[in-house]
Design an enzyme around this catalytic site. Sequence first.
Site, short mmCIF file in Angstrom:
data_model
loop_
_atom_site.label_atom_id
_atom_site.label_comp_id
_atom_site.label_asym_id
_atom_site.label_seq_id
_atom_site.Cartn_x
_atom_site.Cartn_y
_atom_site.Cartn_z
N GLY A 1 0.83 -1.20 0.00
CA GLY A 1 0.00 0.00 0.00
C GLY A 1 0.86 1.24 0.00
O GLY A 1 0.71 2.12 -0.84
N THR B 1 3.32 -6.35 6.13
CA THR B 1 4.19 -5.88 7.20
C THR B 1 4.45 -6.91 8.28
O THR B 1 5.47 -6.85 8.96
CB THR B 1 3.53 -4.66 7.86
OG1 THR B 1 2.12 -4.92 7.95
CG2 THR B 1 3.72 -3.41 7.04
N GLY C 1 1.16 1.30 13.20
CA GLY C 1 0.37 0.07 13.23
C GLY C 1 0.82 -0.95 14.24
O GLY C 1 0.02 -1.48 15.00
N PRO D 1 11.95 -9.37 15.28
CA PRO D 1 13.13 -8.90 14.52
C PRO D 1 13.14 -9.38 13.07
O PRO D 1 13.63 -8.67 12.19
CB PRO D 1 14.31 -9.49 15.31
CG PRO D 1 13.79 -9.66 16.70
CD PRO D 1 12.33 -10.01 16.55
N GLU E 1 8.84 2.81 8.36
CA GLU E 1 9.11 4.04 7.63
C GLU E 1 10.47 4.64 7.99
O GLU E 1 11.05 5.38 7.18
CB GLU E 1 7.98 5.05 7.85
CG GLU E 1 6.69 4.54 7.24
CD GLU E 1 5.53 5.52 7.34
OE1 GLU E 1 4.65 5.46 6.49
OE2 GLU E 1 5.50 6.33 8.28
MO1 MOS Z 1 1.84 5.30 5.27
S1 MOS Z 1 2.50 6.63 3.88
O1 MOS Z 1 1.02 6.31 6.37
O2 MOS Z 1 0.87 4.16 4.58
#
Ligand code: MOS
Length: 726
Positions: A238, A467, A508, A613, A686
């Site tokens: 995404g 993720t 998240g 990890p 990120e």
């Molecule tokens: Mo992220 S750019 O908040 O999916």
Amino acid sequence: MKFDAPATRNLFDDAKIVGKSTPRIDGPLKVSGTAPYAYERHDVANDQAYGWVVGAAIAKGRIAAMDLADALAAPGVLGIVSTLDVEPVAKGIGANVSLFGGDRIDRYHQPIACVVAETLEQARAAAALVRPRYEGGKGAFDFEAAYKDTPQAEEPDTLGDFASAFAAAPVRIDRTYTTPAETHAMMEPHASIAAWDGDKLTLWTSNQMVAWTQESMADILNIDKADVRIDSPYVGGGFGGKLFVSADCVLAAMAARTVGRPVKVALQRPLVANLTTHRQATIQRLRIGAGNDGRITAIAHENWSYNVPGGDGETATMQTKVLYAGANRLIAEYCAELDLPEGNAMRAPGEAPGHLALEVAMDELAEAVGIDPIELRVLNEPERHPTSPEKAFSDRNLVRCLREGAERFGWAARNPVPGARREGQWLIGMGVAAGYRNGPAMKSATRIRLEGDGRIVVETDMTDIGTGSYTIIAQVAAETMGVPIESVTVRLGDSDFPVSCGSGGQFGATSSASSAYAACVALRRAIGKKLGFDADDATFADGTIRAGNRQFSLTDAGELSAEDEIDFGKFKQDYAVGTYAGHFCELAVNIYTGETRVRRMLAVCDAGRILNPLSARSQVIGAMVMSVGMALMEELVVDKRFGFFVNHDLAGYEVPVHADIGTQEVVFLDTLDDVVSPLKAKGVGELGICGPGAAIANAFYNATGIRVRDYPITLDKYLAQLPAVA
Ligand code: MOS
């Protein structure tokens, strides 16, 4: 569970499952092709028809008429939804454009029709017979031309007197860097299947934020939220491009209503770049004033970007508020209004391109003062938040990241003289950059059930966008209930489940996993109440409950369920919660051809407790690959005459892959952040894209002695400047 004071010692400090590398529990489904993505949900509704999206061929103007007769008469066609038949729909949450309806065209590839047929091929063939008659209007598409007159987007953030301090500084850096527009280029395009049952709509879709989608679709269709169900259990990437509702969802729902059958719509790849959101280009001016000792006295970061009316620019200054000390500061954002497609979140929005400017300016300052780039950063490490000094850092270990990275990477071998290291036909350079991304946590809810056989079922509308959400939530539930991870089933992505934080902004993991913890604590109490013990004094381990001198098995409690949310108190506002990294790169540049090769990358990350990890490392590695794209390859090229992104498919928009890079290493510091959540864990995905691109750019300079300040650093921008070779 209200989290209204920093965490104290808790079960995660003695964890057996949380914090241990755990293979993804959805991994076998992924590699066997049995994790169903939205477009592949063949079994959820019978008689699925196929929608094909027609995108506008102008960027600005209106549709005077649309001839659908031939398309409607084409073989297999069941119906057509036309933009001329509906009023512009409400904007969804987070969006700045209406996704469908009306005769106005405000961006290229704006959807103007959806042709529905029995087969995909029939829908595609019929779509070619749709004949819109356009009246083209004039649009503003040229960011470089527009930016000088751009209004300030908000009050600048200032401290002290930047202008005087900069003027008085013995060493001054004043540089402008540009970053291009970029597209998310996720593997799975946006896709949805819609089915109506009377007034009730179900959408199987691919989206990061289920509750937002449910509410947005209710607004868009003008129906009750309770009549919309969203299901998004697997998302094939995404990166922010699926935070908000996209046109496939809207068109599938409308088309299904029109033809009276379930309809599936995937955005065709060539539409994705222009029709959905993108990361906007930036022009960033950095001024840094320092003493001869390298101490920063003045720092200014001004960023110009653009968007459609009502939207924000790509806010590239955020890391500059946090990373370095300096008493006199000026941070300003400017946002132009353009008629390009909507700009919106893309992985680490703001910081990702912001580091490409700040962290190269720091490299330029290091050279100007003759100090090693790592030492320069250490020298300017702030004690408190430098722009908001009333805030203390909850936990900040940037210096450790840089020092440990230098050690592991072999930084001492770097030759500070650019262009001085050569191996055969390759010039070799090393570069470093700091990384910063904030560490937010959001309200999130989870329901948890104890089944009669002792199994634990966890349900939340949280998403897993590749993720590892399934796995960390299972780890936390297993840890808290004292069962093996195999005894836990995690169900995600369904709007019938409690509302989570969703996936975005690297909030998240800590938020959704904390809510799983909160729900487990509630379940433990429900078990205690049923069996007559105080759950808060009991130990749940190995499937057994020990309370005082009594002992129970989980199965003694029968079937029970509990639901709770994690909610975060105001106390956090006193702290600056961030994640930090030291990013390193070794780059080779071919002295004859100018070809670049990223030989080695290292990220040393400070993000609190790392829940898993193995999956966290994969997140960071993926982000580092994306950083290679930002530094060296990726660019949406704007056609300034007609207002669209020219290279709008994966043939024309080049992205790197893991195999393009020699080696990638990720190290996590063993830090804990008590302020962020009961798990003391922060996001890290990120952080992985905040800094590596600058480390690459700095390595390129160290290799060649050429500074390219216009990203991406492509051959055309430096080939002529490469040193002459005999
Ligand atoms: Mo992220 S750019 O908040 O999916």
